[in-house]
Scaffold this motif. Structure first.
Motif, PDB file in Angstrom:
ATOM      1  N   MET A   1      22.438  29.658  26.510  1.00  0.00           N
ATOM      2  CA  MET A   1      23.697  29.836  27.235  1.00  0.00           C
ATOM      3  C   MET A   1      23.440  30.463  28.607  1.00  0.00           C
ATOM      4  N   ASN A   2      24.020  29.849  29.625  1.00  0.00           N
ATOM      5  CA  ASN A   2      23.844  30.376  30.973  1.00  0.00           C
ATOM      6  C   ASN A   2      24.728  31.594  31.185  1.00  0.00           C
ATOM      7  N   ARG A   3      24.121  32.748  31.416  1.00  0.00           N
ATOM      8  CA  ARG A   3      24.904  33.970  31.546  1.00  0.00           C
ATOM      9  C   ARG A   3      25.254  34.312  32.982  1.00  0.00           C
ATOM     10  N   SER A   4      24.664  33.576  33.923  1.00  0.00           N
ATOM     11  CA  SER A   4      24.987  33.825  35.322  1.00  0.00           C
ATOM     12  C   SER A   4      25.818  32.670  35.853  1.00  0.00           C
ATOM     13  N   SER A   5      26.818  32.997  36.661  1.00  0.00           N
ATOM     14  CA  SER A   5      27.631  31.927  37.229  1.00  0.00           C
ATOM     15  C   SER A   5      28.134  32.345  38.600  1.00  0.00           C
ATOM     16  N   THR A   6      28.610  31.377  39.373  1.00  0.00           N
ATOM     17  CA  THR A   6      29.173  31.678  40.699  1.00  0.00           C
ATOM     18  C   THR A   6      30.599  31.136  40.756  1.00  0.00           C
ATOM     19  N   HIS A   7      31.436  31.827  41.504  1.00  0.00           N
ATOM     20  CA  HIS A   7      32.849  31.454  41.601  1.00  0.00           C
ATOM     21  C   HIS A   7      33.373  31.743  43.002  1.00  0.00           C
ATOM     22  N   ALA A   8      34.270  30.891  43.485  1.00  0.00           N
ATOM     23  CA  ALA A   8      35.027  31.224  44.699  1.00  0.00           C
ATOM     24  C   ALA A   8      36.012  32.313  44.286  1.00  0.00           C
ATOM     25  N   ALA A   9      35.957  33.480  44.964  1.00  0.00           N
ATOM     26  CA  ALA A   9      36.733  34.629  44.479  1.00  0.00           C
ATOM     27  C   ALA A   9      37.331  35.447  45.613  1.00  0.00           C
ATOM     28  N   LEU A  10      38.407  36.147  45.264  1.00  0.00           N
ATOM     29  CA  LEU A  10      39.084  37.070  46.183  1.00  0.00           C
ATOM     30  C   LEU A  10      39.149  38.429  45.483  1.00  0.00           C
ATOM     31  N   VAL A  11      38.748  39.497  46.176  1.00  0.00           N
ATOM     32  CA  VAL A  11      38.809  40.838  45.582  1.00  0.00           C
ATOM     33  C   VAL A  11      40.248  41.347  45.677  1.00  0.00           C
ATOM     34  N   LEU A  12      40.846  41.652  44.528  1.00  0.00           N
ATOM     35  CA  LEU A  12      42.236  42.130  44.522  1.00  0.00           C
ATOM     36  C   LEU A  12      42.313  43.651  44.485  1.00  0.00           C
ATOM     37  N   ALA A  13      41.442  44.278  43.711  1.00  0.00           N
ATOM     38  CA  ALA A  13      41.508  45.733  43.561  1.00  0.00           C
ATOM     39  C   ALA A  13      40.145  46.262  43.146  1.00  0.00           C
ATOM     40  N   VAL A  14      39.867  47.499  43.548  1.00  0.00           N
ATOM     41  CA  VAL A  14      38.614  48.156  43.185  1.00  0.00           C
ATOM     42  C   VAL A  14      38.944  49.589  42.806  1.00  0.00           C
ATOM     43  N   ARG A  15      38.356  50.066  41.695  1.00  0.00           N
ATOM     44  CA  ARG A  15      38.591  51.466  41.340  1.00  0.00           C
ATOM     45  C   ARG A  15      37.279  52.095  40.856  1.00  0.00           C
ATOM     46  N   PRO A  16      37.187  53.436  40.961  1.00  0.00           N
ATOM     47  CA  PRO A  16      35.964  54.103  40.506  1.00  0.00           C
ATOM     48  C   PRO A  16      35.750  53.852  39.023  1.00  0.00           C
ATOM     49  N   TYR A  17      34.495  53.758  38.629  1.00  0.00           N
ATOM     50  CA  TYR A  17      34.169  53.468  37.233  1.00  0.00           C
ATOM     51  C   TYR A  17      32.889  54.211  36.897  1.00  0.00           C
ATOM     52  N   GLY A  18      32.971  55.207  36.043  1.00  0.00           N
ATOM     53  CA  GLY A  18      31.802  56.016  35.728  1.00  0.00           C
ATOM     54  C   GLY A  18      31.453  56.909  36.911  1.00  0.00           C
ATOM     55  N   GLU A  19      30.184  57.343  36.960  1.00  0.00           N
ATOM     56  CA  GLU A  19      29.814  58.336  37.964  1.00  0.00           C
ATOM     57  C   GLU A  19      29.748  57.782  39.372  1.00  0.00           C
ATOM     58  N   SER A  20      29.069  56.645  39.556  1.00  0.00           N
ATOM     59  CA  SER A  20      28.971  56.151  40.927  1.00  0.00           C
ATOM     60  C   SER A  20      29.275  54.656  41.021  1.00  0.00           C
ATOM     61  N   ASN A  21      29.749  54.070  39.922  1.00  0.00           N
ATOM     62  CA  ASN A  21      30.012  52.642  39.943  1.00  0.00           C
ATOM     63  C   ASN A  21      31.493  52.365  40.133  1.00  0.00           C
ATOM     64  N   HIS A  54      38.539  41.025  50.569  1.00  0.00           N
ATOM     65  CA  HIS A  54      37.429  40.174  50.985  1.00  0.00           C
ATOM     66  C   HIS A  54      37.432  38.955  50.053  1.00  0.00           C
ATOM     67  N   SER A  55      37.089  37.797  50.625  1.00  0.00           N
ATOM     68  CA  SER A  55      36.918  36.648  49.740  1.00  0.00           C
ATOM     69  C   SER A  55      35.594  35.988  50.049  1.00  0.00           C
ATOM     70  N   GLY A  56      35.114  35.205  49.107  1.00  0.00           N
ATOM     71  CA  GLY A  56      33.823  34.544  49.278  1.00  0.00           C
ATOM     72  C   GLY A  56      33.285  34.045  47.960  1.00  0.00           C
ATOM     73  N   GLU A  57      31.949  33.969  47.874  1.00  0.00           N
ATOM     74  CA  GLU A  57      31.320  33.457  46.660  1.00  0.00           C
ATOM     75  C   GLU A  57      30.794  34.626  45.825  1.00  0.00           C
ATOM     76  N   MET A  58      31.278  34.698  44.602  1.00  0.00           N
ATOM     77  CA  MET A  58      30.918  35.794  43.708  1.00  0.00           C
ATOM     78  C   MET A  58      29.826  35.334  42.749  1.00  0.00           C
ATOM     79  N   PHE A  59      28.789  36.167  42.594  1.00  0.00           N
ATOM     80  CA  PHE A  59      27.716  35.898  41.644  1.00  0.00           C
ATOM     81  C   PHE A  59      27.855  36.917  40.527  1.00  0.00           C
ATOM     82  N   ILE A  60      27.989  36.427  39.306  1.00  0.00           N
ATOM     83  CA  ILE A  60      28.318  37.326  38.198  1.00  0.00           C
ATOM     84  C   ILE A  60      27.399  37.086  37.009  1.00  0.00           C
ATOM     85  N   TYR A  61      27.092  38.165  36.320  1.00  0.00           N
ATOM     86  CA  TYR A  61      26.303  38.086  35.089  1.00  0.00           C
ATOM     87  C   TYR A  61      27.213  38.488  33.931  1.00  0.00           C
ATOM     88  N   HIS A  62      27.210  37.707  32.876  1.00  0.00           N
ATOM     89  CA  HIS A  62      28.069  37.970  31.722  1.00  0.00           C
ATOM     90  C   HIS A  62      27.232  38.080  30.461  1.00  0.00           C
TER      91      HIS A  62
END
Ligand SMILES: [Zn+2]
Length: 252
Positions: A1-21, A54-62
């Motif tokens: 199974m391919n766990r990496s994929s790319t998508h045309a994406a737009l960032v809607l929201a970002v919030r702190p997650y854990g210590e520095s992520n 920001h919008s563009g090409e998103m590279f994601i690992y699942h």
């Protein structure tokens, strides 16, 4: 199974997650809303790329076992720096992002949702205060169309007549349609929004144009206020709630 994929994406929201992520919410063209972790502290390049609107090409690992997603890269094609230059623009952009998240990314019409968001955000990037307000009103109306819940502005829901363009009509919140001048006296005014000829004409014109062209279609304050009230009511019906960020739209 391919766990990496790319998508045309737009960032809607970002919030702190854990210590520095951070955790980011994206609208993607082929998978709707996607949440993923963005690793890296304040100086990380990736963190600068994955910023709201920001919008563009998103590279994601699942990782399907842990049901975990992380962003591995983001190639930005539109930065929209103007959205951070004024409070009105950032409020307007936030209202759009919140609407998209509340509406599950467009209920399956993702390419159309993406096109509408990109078009509106590009226009907002250079909009003045009135332009910000009118862009969000136009966006909310178009969003209800996308969700298949757009009110018909041409036909009375009580008698099925087609009120002429110069007639004052009422938009009924509970029935999601317009009521003509003859039927209106039989109804409860409290549940209705008055739509004068100017407001109806303006809504027709801006929803038929792209977002930048719509900015040049001027509206006097009364028609814009009426159109805004009707758009907020229609969008609240379509999304299922009246969102807090909509209250930041000024001009009452
Ligand atoms: Zn009627």
């Amino acid at each position: 199974m391919n766990r990496s994929s790319t998508h045309a994406a737009l960032v809607l929201a970002v919030r702190p997650y854990g210590e520095s992520n951070r955790e980011a919410v994206f609208l993607t063209e082929d998978a709707g809303l996607v949440r993923a972790t963005v690793f890296g502290g304040p100086k990380s390049k990736l963190r600068a790329y994955v910023a709201p609107f920001h919008s563009g090409e998103m590279f994601i690992y699942h990782d399907p076992v842990k049901n975990y997603r992380k962003i591995t890269d983001f190639a930005v094609d539109a930065w929209r720096p103007g959205l951070r230059e004024s409070l009105e623009r950032s409020y307007a952009a936030a209202a759009i992002a919140e609407t998209v998240i509340a509406g599950f990314g467009g209920g399956g019409s993702w390419p159309e949702a993406m096109a509408l968001c990109r078009d509106t955000l590009d226009a907002l990037d250079g909009a003045d205060e009135t332009g910000c307000r009118s862009s969000v009103v136009r966006f909310l109306w178009k969003w209800t169309e996308l969700l298949g819940a757009a009110p018909d502005l041409e036909c009375c829901i009580d008698c099925a007549c087609f009120p002429p363009p110069d007639e004052v009509v009422w938009y009924s919140r509970s029935d999601g349609g317009i009521v003509c001048g003859r039927c209106a006296p039989r109804r409860d005014r409290a549940g209705s929004v008055e739509l004068g000829p100017g407001a109806r004409a303006w809504l027709r014109a801006v929803t038929g144009a792209d977002a930048k062209t719509a900015l040049r279609i001027g509206a006097a304050s009364l028609p814009l206020r009426q159109a805004k009230e009707a758009a907020l009511a229609a969008a609240a019906e379509a999304v299922g709630t009246r969102l807090k960020t909509w209250n930041l739209l000024g001009g009452n």
